[in-house]
Design a protein around this motif. Structure first.
Motif, mmCIF file in Angstrom:
data_model
loop_
_atom_site.group_PDB
_atom_site.id
_atom_site.type_symbol
_atom_site.label_atom_id
_atom_site.label_comp_id
_atom_site.label_asym_id
_atom_site.label_seq_id
_atom_site.Cartn_x
_atom_site.Cartn_y
_atom_site.Cartn_z
ATOM 1 N N MET A 147 0.804 -1.142 -0.070
ATOM 2 C CA MET A 147 -0.044 0.016 0.189
ATOM 3 C C MET A 147 0.894 1.126 0.003
ATOM 4 O O MET A 147 0.213 2.470 -0.205
ATOM 5 C CB MET A 147 -0.984 -0.064 1.138
ATOM 6 C CG MET A 147 -1.913 -1.226 1.104
ATOM 7 S SD MET A 147 -3.093 -1.261 -0.355
ATOM 8 C CE MET A 147 -3.838 0.708 -0.238
ATOM 9 N N LEU A 153 -6.713 4.190 -4.025
ATOM 10 C CA LEU A 153 -7.349 2.773 -3.816
ATOM 11 C C LEU A 153 -8.822 2.821 -4.252
ATOM 12 O O LEU A 153 -9.427 3.870 -3.956
ATOM 13 C CB LEU A 153 -7.280 2.578 -2.286
ATOM 14 C CG LEU A 153 -8.153 1.557 -1.701
ATOM 15 C CD1 LEU A 153 -7.612 0.342 -2.154
ATOM 16 C CD2 LEU A 153 -8.267 1.600 -0.162
ATOM 17 N N SER A 155 -12.141 0.380 -3.730
ATOM 18 C CA SER A 155 -12.485 -0.881 -2.999
ATOM 19 C C SER A 155 -14.064 -0.803 -3.380
ATOM 20 O O SER A 155 -14.735 0.088 -3.665
ATOM 21 C CB SER A 155 -12.199 -0.625 -1.645
ATOM 22 O OG SER A 155 -12.930 -1.780 -0.790
ATOM 23 N N SER A 173 -8.793 7.339 -1.794
ATOM 24 C CA SER A 173 -9.709 6.219 -1.789
ATOM 25 C C SER A 173 -11.015 6.462 -2.469
ATOM 26 O O SER A 173 -11.558 7.312 -2.120
ATOM 27 C CB SER A 173 -9.645 5.528 -0.459
ATOM 28 O OG SER A 173 -10.502 6.387 0.494
#
Length: 379
Positions: A147, A153, A155, A173
């Protein structure tokens, strides 16, 4: 903009990529499995295939089958690594972004290469990729190391963002469904009164627990299910064998769709639109696309809740039921019995879920956000 994607051939990956077809981006796909077969699911993408075997020597498959030890020894010298293939692809393509799908299957393999450059690096986590990493022999240090190189990111659930944040990740993210968003045919959604099926996912391998669903069905009052047709899709062999030996299922109507004979998504959605209930049961998962699809097609969802991921979309007892213990088939059976006995609950849940999916997971709404995500990554 040139985007180099590294992923295994996967239905959700293909759906994600197809959102970018008319974006103006140049998309390249390095097939992490290298099955050597051009995918017609994404024909407009430049596909990097045939990289694994340095020499596809005569009778290779025969040697693999009849002399496995010899084959393994030969492959130590004859096989190119995914990392080497990525390095060659970077030198040739000179991408503006590298996008890796899944940490366990691709991320760790290519990390030594991406650590040697500063190309913006996007990582998409799916399913059990983050939540189950310790069970797969991965340490906190391994994940943190990976990471540290990730710039963005993506998800499929808030739970995994929180897990990675707690491990020190503090960059951009986003939470999007693994396939990018849903396209559902509302004309295939039947009223609860007219539904005659129960459908469930047949995963047993790794973290799946579909056999617990089968056991739960076996102890239901027979009068509740005697007129129901059961469909189990993506069924692993253990599940198929268990059902075929079951005395209860011998008296029921059922259809098994084996995992190796993948049910086309359109056909699956149509079944969901006819189903009273959709069940999914796992020790570990992210936000299952199948759950979101079932909710959008009006099937009452009964789903396991590893780490609280499913609770992000299901209010227990309102628009579905949460399975808190995936190994307790008796408790699962009680949830099925309640759902089958309460038509009013199912009708309210169907109305709620169709609106919820339309408002939060519609592909046409999410697509511009996802296209913009790539633009923002290189700013």
């Amino acid at each position: 903009m040139k985007i180099l994607m590294v992923a295994i051939p996967n239905h959700h990956f293909f759906q994600w990529v197809n959102q970018l077809k008319d974006s103006g981006y140049e998309i390249y796909w390095l097939d992490a499995n290298d099955d050597g077969v051009f995918s017609h699911r994404i024909p407009w993408v430049t596909q990097i295939k045939g990289w694994k075997q340095k020499w596809n020597y005569p009778f290779r498959q025969t040697v693999k089958k009849k002399f496995p030890k010899l084959y393994k020894a030969i492959q130590n010298y004859n096989q190119t690594s995914l990392a080497s293939s990525l390095a060659n692809s970077i030198n040739t393509i000179k991408p503006d972004i590298i996008h890796c799908f899944e940490m366990q299957l691709t991320g760790f393999s290519i990390l030594p290469v991406v650590e040697k450059n500063k190309i913006p690096f996007i990582y998409s986590s799916w399913g059990s990729d983050v939540y189950y990493y310790k069970k797969r022999g991965t340490t906190n240090a391994d994940v943190t190391h990976f990471m540290n190189r990730v710039d963005v990111l993506i998800s499929d659930c808030k739970r995994d963002v929180k897990i990675l944040t707690n491990l020190g990740f503090n960059k951009k993210s986003f939470v999007f469904p693994g396939n990018g968003g849903l396209e559902l045919n509302k004309h295939k959604i039947m009223p609860q009164n007219d539904r005659t099926l129960i459908i469930f996912k047949g995963y047993q391998y790794d973290s799946g627990e579909a056999i617990q669903i089968v056991k739960a069905i076996e102890v239901l009052p027979f009068k509740l299910i005697k007129d129901v047709e059961f469909h189990v899709y993506s069924a692993d062999k253990e599940v198929e064998a268990y059902i075929k030996k079951s005395k209860v299922f011998k008296a029921l109507s059922y259809v098994i769709h084996p995992r190796h004979q993948r049910l086309q998504n359109e056909a699956l959605l149509q079944l969901m639109g006819k189903s009273i209930i959709h069940l999914g049961n796992n020790l570990s998962d992210g936000m299952p696309n199948s759950l979101l699809e079932a909710m959008g097609m009006g099937a009452f969802p009964i789903q396991s809740n590893p780490g609280g991921a499913t609770a992000e979309v299901i209010q227990n007892g309102v628009n579905g039921f949460l399975i808190e213990n995936p190994l307790d088939f008796t408790a699962i059976s009680k949830l099925i019995e309640i759902a089958l006995s309460d038509l009013c609950l199912r009708k309210k849940a169907q109305d709620y879920n169709i609106r919820f999916i339309e408002n939060n997971y519609k592909r046409a709404t999410l697509q511009p956000e996802i296209i913009q995500l790539y633009k923002d990554t290189i700013l």
